[in-house]
Design an enzyme around this catalytic site. Structure first.
Site, PDB file in Angstrom:
ATOM      1  N   ASP A 109       0.893  -1.150   0.000  1.00 20.25           N
ATOM      2  CA  ASP A 109       0.000   0.000   0.000  1.00 20.25           C
ATOM      3  C   ASP A 109       0.933   1.202   0.000  1.00 20.25           C
ATOM      4  O   ASP A 109       1.578   1.484   1.020  1.00 20.25           O
ATOM      5  CB  ASP A 109      -0.891   0.005   1.249  1.00 20.25           C
ATOM      6  N   HIS A 110       1.032   1.892  -1.121  1.00 21.27           N
ATOM      7  CA  HIS A 110       2.101   2.890  -1.213  1.00 21.27           C
ATOM      8  C   HIS A 110       1.900   4.056  -0.242  1.00 21.27           C
ATOM      9  O   HIS A 110       2.835   4.792   0.038  1.00 21.27           O
ATOM     10  CB  HIS A 110       2.291   3.363  -2.661  1.00 21.27           C
ATOM     11  N   HIS A 144      -5.792   2.831   1.221  1.00 22.35           N
ATOM     12  CA  HIS A 144      -5.057   4.013   1.699  1.00 22.35           C
ATOM     13  C   HIS A 144      -5.712   4.700   2.899  1.00 22.35           C
ATOM     14  O   HIS A 144      -5.062   4.998   3.891  1.00 22.35           O
ATOM     15  CB  HIS A 144      -4.902   5.035   0.570  1.00 22.35           C
ATOM     16  N   LYS A 183     -12.252  12.161  -6.888  1.00 23.56           N
ATOM     17  CA  LYS A 183     -11.536  12.600  -8.087  1.00 23.56           C
ATOM     18  C   LYS A 183     -12.151  13.932  -8.523  1.00 23.56           C
ATOM     19  O   LYS A 183     -13.278  14.262  -8.138  1.00 23.56           O
ATOM     20  CB  LYS A 183     -11.737  11.597  -9.223  1.00 23.56           C
ATOM     21  N   LYS A 189      -5.351  18.880  -5.157  1.00 25.50           N
ATOM     22  CA  LYS A 189      -4.714  17.623  -4.761  1.00 25.50           C
ATOM     23  C   LYS A 189      -4.293  17.835  -3.315  1.00 25.50           C
ATOM     24  O   LYS A 189      -3.428  18.668  -3.015  1.00 25.50           O
ATOM     25  CB  LYS A 189      -3.490  17.363  -5.643  1.00 25.50           C
TER      26      LYS A 189
HETATM   27  C1  BG6 Z   1      -3.926   4.716  -6.298  1.00 23.29           C
HETATM   28  C2  BG6 Z   1      -5.309   4.797  -6.887  1.00 23.29           C
HETATM   29  O1  BG6 Z   1      -3.810   3.607  -5.461  1.00 23.29           O
HETATM   30  O2  BG6 Z   1      -3.680   5.887  -5.549  1.00 23.29           O
HETATM   31  C3  BG6 Z   1      -5.427   6.026  -7.761  1.00 23.29           C
HETATM   32  O3  BG6 Z   1      -5.557   3.632  -7.660  1.00 23.29           O
HETATM   33  C4  BG6 Z   1      -5.042   7.255  -6.990  1.00 23.29           C
HETATM   34  O4  BG6 Z   1      -6.731   6.179  -8.279  1.00 23.29           O
HETATM   35  C5  BG6 Z   1      -3.705   7.066  -6.314  1.00 23.29           C
HETATM   36  O5  BG6 Z   1      -4.967   8.335  -7.909  1.00 23.29           O
HETATM   37  C6  BG6 Z   1      -3.408   8.213  -5.380  1.00 23.29           C
HETATM   38  O6  BG6 Z   1      -2.101   8.114  -4.927  1.00 23.29           O
HETATM   39  P1  BG6 Z   1      -1.316   9.397  -4.488  1.00 23.29           P
HETATM   40  O7  BG6 Z   1      -0.012   8.877  -3.985  1.00 23.29           O
HETATM   41  O8  BG6 Z   1      -1.193  10.293  -5.690  1.00 23.29           O
HETATM   42  O9  BG6 Z   1      -2.142  10.051  -3.426  1.00 23.29           O
END
Ligand code: BG6
Length: 489
Positions: free
Chosen positions: A179-180, A242, A332, A337
């Site tokens: 999970d990044h 997330h 979205k 952002k």
């Molecule tokens: C991804 C989703 O896991 O995370 C995307 O599939 C989303 O839809 C993205 O845009 C958001 O990641 P970050 O790091 O830009 O907040």
């Protein structure tokens, strides 16, 4: 890191994730000398490329996505570690070829990390083939690990099936579910903020906190990912992984150590305590919305009800958090952002200074991105008045305090997986508990008492219904820490 030879095998090596994130991250690890010893990066893909073609394409990718650190000299050394093999990788015979290729490149034994940068429908068959071909059998003190990308399942049942299926071939210690968000410095800093300081933790509970907001707003719309997104929707795309990961770190009890099991045990306990929504809760405590124009995008069904925005009001039934609302929202095509956690403290119990406005409690905002930092809003006396109060923010910005770029999440995750540190990866039970929270909402949204899909304007902060939802609780969204919001009488 172990100085034993290591092979990193990337499935889906010609894809977007590899080019934008994985190879640039590996390049950065290389120039930071964190890929010590002999290492091989073997890209696998269906494209009929050879190693030369792979190297040329990856060079362009690194020059673009690691522009700040890219130099021709460093690249010319790094490039020798890159190799490519084409194939289907759902057929066992491709695994014989893979075995042969690895043996050739490794020149004797090596540790192996397999990265499945592939659509989820391939996870089971790849892991089964890796298992059956013996490529993930751990022998002679050599480890074998597999990194699995998200999404991990579509719901609880499919996640359980997937867990069971991959456990046939891999022990849990060999599995690294990504999970990044967990690798974002600012998400990790929530733990440091809470447990590396002594002044906040005593306040971090129902006695002092009125409510918590977790926001992940994005300006981008679904763009070219429409067909994936229309099947997934915002709950599967952002919440199950997330947002719930952020919630568990904000709300967990202090772990006894920072090591993987201790940390993950606390996160799991927190997720287990999140109240599962009843059908009525889903109707009354969730909002689903779609930005205007979503249905016009290519790849979207004309009658799609897929939400691109959601607000979910959760509660955690434990001693620390009883009665404290957690408002989670993500969407979205929103105004900014912005990924933030807002801790809204309770107002002062007795206001000495008569004010025309209602003086709210202090607000602590943890900005996860893009302007990483922490902001504390406090009331101050306006000079030259008897006692007029005005809120101001005390700011900490990462870019003021630290030089250099914040490393990409994938750099940290790859390095940790190579070191065998699973603390920033999700465990089998953690994924399943997260689905247990989402499943009732997904079911409710598919049922006859689902809340309506409301619209919102692209470029806005989401549907009006979300503002009204908080307003009826006497609260308001905090959209960015820089703008202290004064609640007028
Ligand atoms: C991804 C989703 O896991 O995370 C995307 O599939 C989303 O839809 C993205 O845009 C958001 O990641 P970050 O790091 O830009 O907040």
């Amino acid at each position: 890191m172990s100085s034993l030879p290591t092979s990193l095998v990337i499935y889906g090596a010609t894809g977007d994730l590899s080019q934008r994130k994985l190879i640039p991250a590996l390049y950065n690890l290389f120039i930071k000398q964190r890929l010590s010893g002999k290492f091989v990066i073997l890209g696998l893909g269906r494209k009929a490329w050879d190693t030369d073609q792979f190297r040329v394409t990856m060079k362009e990718a690194v020059a673009e996505f690691s522009a700040a650190t890219y130099t021709v000299e460093q690249w010319d050394v790094f490039v020798h570690h890159l190799h490519y093999q084409s194939g289907n990788f759902t057929e066992l015979e491709d695994y014989d070829k893979l075995h042969a290729k690895l043996s050739l490149l490794e020149e004797g034994g090596a540790n192996r990390l397999f990265y499945l940068a592939m659509p989820p429908r391939f996870y089971e068959s790849i892991v089964a083939s890796l298992g059956e071909s013996g490529l993930v059998r751990e022998t002679d003190n050599l480890w074998r690990r597999v990194i699995i990308e998200k999404p991990f399942g579509r719901d609880l049942a499919s996640a359980q099936v997937l867990n069971r299926s991959i456990h046939r071939f891999l022990s849990e210690e060999q599995i690294y579910r990504i999970d990044h968000y967990l690798a974002k410095e600012t998400v990790q800093n929530i733990m440091v903020f809470r447990f590396g300081n002594s002044i906040f933790e005593p306040l971090w509970n129902r006695n002092y906190i009125d409510h918590i907001q977790i926001t992940a707003a994005e300006t981008v719309d679904v763009g070219s990912r429409a067909s994936y997104y229309d099947r997934a929707g915002v709950l599967r795309d952002m919440f199950q992984n997330h947002l719930l990961q952020v919630l568990s770190i904000v709300a967990m009890e202090p772990p006894a150590s920072r090591f993987a099991e201790s940390l993950r045990n606390e996160k799991v306990k927190t997720l287990a305590a999140v109240r599962r929504m009843s059908a009525k809760d889903v109707t009354n405590h969730t909002i689903r919305a779609q930005y205007d124009g979503y249905l016009d995008a290519d790849g979207i069904a004309a009658d799609s009800e897929t939400p691109t925005y959601a607000m979910v009001n959760l509660f955690i039934d434990n001693w620390r958090w009883q009665g404290v609302p957690f408002y989670l929202r993500s969407g979205k095509a929103m105004a900014e952002k912005l990924t933030e956690v807002t801790i809204q403290f309770k107002p002062a119990p007795h206001m000495l200074f008569a004010q025309k406005r209602k003086v709210p409690g202090n607000t602590l905002t943890i900005t996860i991105q893009p302007d990483e930092g922490i902001h504390l809003r406090v009331e101050t006396k306006v000079p030259d008045t008897v006692a007029d109060l005005q809120p101001v923010n005390m700011h900490f910005h990462y870019h003021d305090a630290y030089e250099g770029q914040i490393p990409e999440a994938y750099e940290r995750l790859l390095h940790d997986a190579l070191k065998g540190d699973a603390s920033l990866f999700t465990r089998d039970d953690e994924v399943e508990f997260a689905w247990q929270i989402m499943d009732p909402i997904l079911r409710g949204w598919a049922g006859e008492h689902a809340p309506p899909v409301v619209g919102y304007k692209p470029g806005s902060w989401g549907p009006v219904a979300a503002d009204e939802f908080l307003a009826k609780d006497g609260r308001a969204w905090v959209n960015g820490a820089e703008r202290p919001q004064i609640v007028q009488p």
